[in-house]
Scaffold this motif. Structure first.
Motif, short mmCIF file in Angstrom:
data_model
loop_
_atom_site.label_atom_id
_atom_site.label_comp_id
_atom_site.label_asym_id
_atom_site.label_seq_id
_atom_site.Cartn_x
_atom_site.Cartn_y
_atom_site.Cartn_z
N MET A 1 -12.16 -32.46 12.21
CA MET A 1 -12.70 -33.78 11.91
C MET A 1 -13.09 -33.89 10.43
O MET A 1 -12.79 -34.87 9.76
N LEU A 2 -13.73 -32.86 9.92
CA LEU A 2 -14.14 -32.88 8.52
C LEU A 2 -12.94 -32.80 7.58
O LEU A 2 -12.95 -33.40 6.51
N LEU A 3 -11.91 -32.07 7.96
CA LEU A 3 -10.71 -32.01 7.13
C LEU A 3 -10.09 -33.40 6.96
O LEU A 3 -9.54 -33.71 5.92
N ARG A 4 -10.22 -34.21 7.97
CA ARG A 4 -9.69 -35.58 7.87
C ARG A 4 -10.57 -36.45 6.99
O ARG A 4 -10.09 -37.37 6.35
N SER A 5 -11.88 -36.20 6.97
CA SER A 5 -12.80 -37.08 6.24
C SER A 5 -13.00 -36.68 4.79
O SER A 5 -13.32 -37.53 3.96
N VAL A 6 -12.83 -35.42 4.44
CA VAL A 6 -13.12 -34.95 3.08
C VAL A 6 -12.31 -35.69 2.01
O VAL A 6 -12.90 -36.13 1.02
N PRO A 7 -11.01 -35.89 2.15
CA PRO A 7 -10.29 -36.62 1.08
C PRO A 7 -10.85 -38.02 0.83
O PRO A 7 -10.92 -38.46 -0.30
N HIS A 8 -11.31 -38.69 1.87
CA HIS A 8 -11.88 -40.03 1.71
C HIS A 8 -13.24 -39.95 1.02
O HIS A 8 -13.57 -40.80 0.21
N GLU B 1 -20.32 -28.61 4.62
CA GLU B 1 -20.36 -28.63 6.08
C GLU B 1 -19.08 -28.07 6.67
O GLU B 1 -19.10 -27.36 7.69
N LEU B 2 -17.96 -28.36 6.05
CA LEU B 2 -16.67 -27.81 6.48
C LEU B 2 -16.72 -26.28 6.44
O LEU B 2 -16.29 -25.62 7.39
N ASN B 3 -17.26 -25.72 5.38
CA ASN B 3 -17.39 -24.26 5.29
C ASN B 3 -18.28 -23.72 6.40
O ASN B 3 -17.98 -22.67 6.98
N ALA B 4 -19.36 -24.42 6.71
CA ALA B 4 -20.26 -23.96 7.77
C ALA B 4 -19.57 -23.98 9.14
O ALA B 4 -19.70 -23.03 9.92
N HIS B 5 -18.83 -25.04 9.41
CA HIS B 5 -18.11 -25.12 10.70
C HIS B 5 -16.99 -24.09 10.77
O HIS B 5 -16.70 -23.55 11.83
N PRO C 1 -20.90 -36.34 -2.39
CA PRO C 1 -19.48 -36.17 -2.04
C PRO C 1 -19.14 -34.76 -1.57
O PRO C 1 -18.22 -34.58 -0.77
N PHE C 2 -19.87 -33.76 -2.04
CA PHE C 2 -19.54 -32.39 -1.66
C PHE C 2 -20.31 -31.89 -0.44
O PHE C 2 -20.06 -30.78 0.04
N ALA C 3 -21.19 -32.70 0.11
CA ALA C 3 -21.91 -32.30 1.32
C ALA C 3 -20.94 -32.04 2.48
O ALA C 3 -21.07 -31.03 3.18
N PRO C 4 -19.94 -32.91 2.72
CA PRO C 4 -19.00 -32.62 3.81
C PRO C 4 -18.16 -31.36 3.55
O PRO C 4 -17.76 -30.68 4.49
N VAL C 5 -17.92 -31.05 2.29
CA VAL C 5 -17.16 -29.84 1.97
C VAL C 5 -17.98 -28.61 2.36
O VAL C 5 -17.46 -27.67 2.95
N ALA D 1 -17.02 -21.12 9.27
CA ALA D 1 -17.67 -19.82 9.49
C ALA D 1 -18.20 -19.70 10.92
O ALA D 1 -18.19 -18.61 11.51
N GLY D 2 -18.65 -20.83 11.49
CA GLY D 2 -19.19 -20.82 12.85
C GLY D 2 -18.14 -20.93 13.93
O GLY D 2 -18.45 -20.99 15.11
N ARG D 3 -16.86 -20.97 13.53
CA ARG D 3 -15.74 -21.03 14.47
C ARG D 3 -15.81 -22.28 15.36
O ARG D 3 -15.73 -22.21 16.58
N HIS D 4 -15.96 -23.43 14.71
CA HIS D 4 -15.98 -24.72 15.41
C HIS D 4 -14.73 -25.51 15.00
O HIS D 4 -14.78 -26.32 14.09
N PRO D 5 -13.60 -25.27 15.66
CA PRO D 5 -12.33 -25.87 15.20
C PRO D 5 -12.30 -27.39 15.28
O PRO D 5 -11.72 -28.03 14.42
N ARG D 6 -12.91 -27.98 16.28
CA ARG D 6 -12.85 -29.45 16.38
C ARG D 6 -13.65 -30.11 15.27
O ARG D 6 -13.20 -31.09 14.66
N ALA D 7 -14.84 -29.59 15.00
CA ALA D 7 -15.65 -30.13 13.91
C ALA D 7 -14.95 -29.90 12.57
O ALA D 7 -14.96 -30.78 11.70
N ARG D 8 -14.33 -28.75 12.42
CA ARG D 8 -13.61 -28.44 11.18
C ARG D 8 -12.45 -29.43 10.99
O ARG D 8 -12.25 -29.98 9.92
#
Length: 64
Positions: free
Chosen positions: A51-58, A36-40, A30-34, A42-49
């Motif tokens: 997308m992950l913000l939408r999926s993490v609560p689920h 990944e969110l931190n990695a995106h 469950p915390f793998a996407p969290v 830090a890497g300045r990838h707003p679209r990936a970030r």
């Protein structure tokens, strides 16, 4: 929202503390996407970030 690359989006100490809780479930998946969110973030990838913000609560179980 903090600017991209300003550090982790979600504090790593908080993630580690939540993963260390004694539960009957494995918490690594469950915390793998969290993480990944931190990695995106830090890497300045707003679209990936975004997308992950939408999926993490689920993933973590906070979906309505």
């Amino acid at each position: 929202m903090p600017p991209p690359g300003a550090g982790p989006y979600i504090d790593e100490a908080l993630i580690a503390d939540l993963e260390a809780q004694d539960t009957a479930c494995r918490m690594d998946k469950p915390f793998a996407p969290v993480r990944e969110l931190n990695a995106h973030h830090a890497g300045r990838h707003p679209r990936a970030r975004r997308m992950l913000l939408r999926s993490v609560p689920h993933t973590v179980g906070f979906a309505r």
